[in-house]
Design an enzyme around this catalytic site. Structure first.
Site, PDB file in Angstrom:
ATOM      1  N   THR A  75     -38.165   9.764  47.721  1.00  0.00           N
ATOM      2  CA  THR A  75     -38.972  10.986  47.613  1.00  0.00           C
ATOM      3  C   THR A  75     -40.428  10.632  47.349  1.00  0.00           C
ATOM      4  O   THR A  75     -41.350  11.225  47.945  1.00  0.00           O
ATOM      5  CB  THR A  75     -38.431  11.887  46.494  1.00  0.00           C
ATOM      6  OG1 THR A  75     -37.093  12.266  46.796  1.00  0.00           O
ATOM      7  CG2 THR A  75     -39.279  13.139  46.337  1.00  0.00           C
TER       8      THR A  75
ATOM      9  N   GLU B  53     -45.543  29.765   9.997  1.00  0.00           N
ATOM     10  CA  GLU B  53     -45.645  30.405   8.683  1.00  0.00           C
ATOM     11  C   GLU B  53     -47.086  30.422   8.176  1.00  0.00           C
ATOM     12  O   GLU B  53     -47.533  31.402   7.579  1.00  0.00           O
ATOM     13  CB  GLU B  53     -44.759  29.660   7.675  1.00  0.00           C
ATOM     14  CG  GLU B  53     -43.287  29.621   8.060  1.00  0.00           C
ATOM     15  CD  GLU B  53     -42.898  28.369   8.831  1.00  0.00           C
ATOM     16  OE1 GLU B  53     -41.812  27.833   8.573  1.00  0.00           O
ATOM     17  OE2 GLU B  53     -43.681  27.937   9.701  1.00  0.00           O
TER      18      GLU B  53
ATOM     19  N   LEU C 277     -46.952  15.711  41.659  1.00  0.00           N
ATOM     20  CA  LEU C 277     -46.136  16.192  40.529  1.00  0.00           C
ATOM     21  C   LEU C 277     -46.983  16.709  39.372  1.00  0.00           C
ATOM     22  O   LEU C 277     -46.618  16.580  38.202  1.00  0.00           O
ATOM     23  CB  LEU C 277     -45.176  15.085  40.042  1.00  0.00           C
ATOM     24  CG  LEU C 277     -44.205  14.526  41.084  1.00  0.00           C
ATOM     25  CD1 LEU C 277     -43.297  13.480  40.450  1.00  0.00           C
ATOM     26  CD2 LEU C 277     -43.358  15.639  41.703  1.00  0.00           C
TER      27      LEU C 277
END
Length: 322
Positions: free
Chosen positions: A196, A46, A204
């Site tokens: 993993t 706004e 990552l």
């Protein structure tokens, strides 16, 4: 309101954990100002929309459309509801009431008490979709969970490997890899399990797309991951190590850190345990035109009948749990 939603999504990489919000000022059927929340801690939609209006005198004869209820409290910025009242904007159209208890209808009430006409619920479902991450944290008190993996046509996510010296099976193509990094830029955290982290040694980080690196979350119950791994040696992204496989406890921990979205990339054990638990929201599965005969089986999930997209022969399935 559709224009508000277009504008809102321009902030997807920079406003988290705040919601994405767009605002448009209309005078006599013409847009005279627009803006969106650009970055966390900076001016709200706004404020930017009103600032863009050249002739401020027109505001007292205008309608402002905003995709989320104007805030009514002091946070990092002053209340937007007060700004609309100050400029005597007579009509406010709101897409969605803010579920944040610090707002929760108080902005709407303040505007109405000041004499403004307030309409609520325009394109409400579309507004909810844009801010699904923010709403999940506010309403369910946990991050929005996105499961993501790539698999071969015969249902494997990797070869059978026992050492990080053995190469990772490359399943994704250059374009789908880039889209994965886009996803990283748009979400606050990314998680992998112990195996993993050890076998793939992933960083990552967001390297194939513009945007920030997500918080890296790794489960390492018995401290097996070498501290020489990329998760700990790349300093431009934070890593959070958790010592539990309790999924609800993990979600609570992340919510306490105001993490509103989490990508789970693997591996098989972690993904299957989350699917079994049932607390996830969205899945993105890539199926490559590749067969390897044997390997680590892909997570067990019911895919939609038809793929969402085909990218250079790779079928992409993007779908919500419900």
């Amino acid at each position: 309101m559709k224009r508000c939603l277009q504008l809102a999504q321009l902030g997807i990489e920079d406003v988290a954990p705040n919601p994405m919000v767009g605002a448009v000022v209309v005078h006599n059927g013409q847009i005279i100002g627009e803006g969106y929340h650009r970055r966390y801690g900076e001016a709200h939609a706004e404020v930017n929309a009103i600032a863009s209006v050249e002739n401020k005198a027109l505001l007292k004869e205008s309608t402002i459309y905003v995709s989320l209820e104007p805030c009514s409290h002091y946070g990092k910025t002053p209340p937007c509801a007060d700004l609309l009242i100050k400029h005597r904007i007579p009509r406010v159209v709101v897409g969605l009431q803010d579920p944040n208890p610090l707002v929760g209808g108080q902005g709407i009430e303040r505007l109405r008490n000041a004499g403004a006409e307030v309409v609520v619920g325009v394109l409400e479902q579309e507004c909810r979709e844009v801010n699904k991450r923010f709403l999940c944290l506010q309403e369910k008190h946990r991050p929005y969970v996105i499961l993501k993996w790539a698999q071969t046509a015969d249902g494997f996510i990797d070869r059978l490997r026992t050492s990080a010296d053995e190469p990772v099976l490359v399943i994704s193509n250059p374009i789908t890899k880039q889209l994965v990094h886009k996803m990283r830029a748009e979400n606050m955290a990314i998680m992998v399990g112990t195996n993993t982290a050890i076998l793939d040694n992933p960083s990552l980080r967001t390297t194939r797309w513009t945007g920030r690196n997500p918080l890296r979350v790794v489960i390492d119950k018995h401290d097996r991951i070498p501290r020489t791994n990329k998760l700990f040696t790349t300093s431009d992204a934070e890593t959070l190590v958790l010592h539990t496989y309790d999924w609800q406890e993990i979600l609570h921990t992340l919510a306490e850190r105001k993490i509103h979205s989490l990508i789970v990339e693997g591996g098989q054990t972690l993904l299957n345990s989350i699917i079994a638990d049932g607390t996830w929201d969205e899945a993105h599965v890539e199926i490559a035109p590749l067969e390897i005969g044997k390997g680590v089986e892909a997570p067990k999930i019911n895919l939609p009948q038809n793929p969402t997209a085909n990218i250079l022969g790779h079928q992409i399935y993007s779908f919500k749990k419900h």
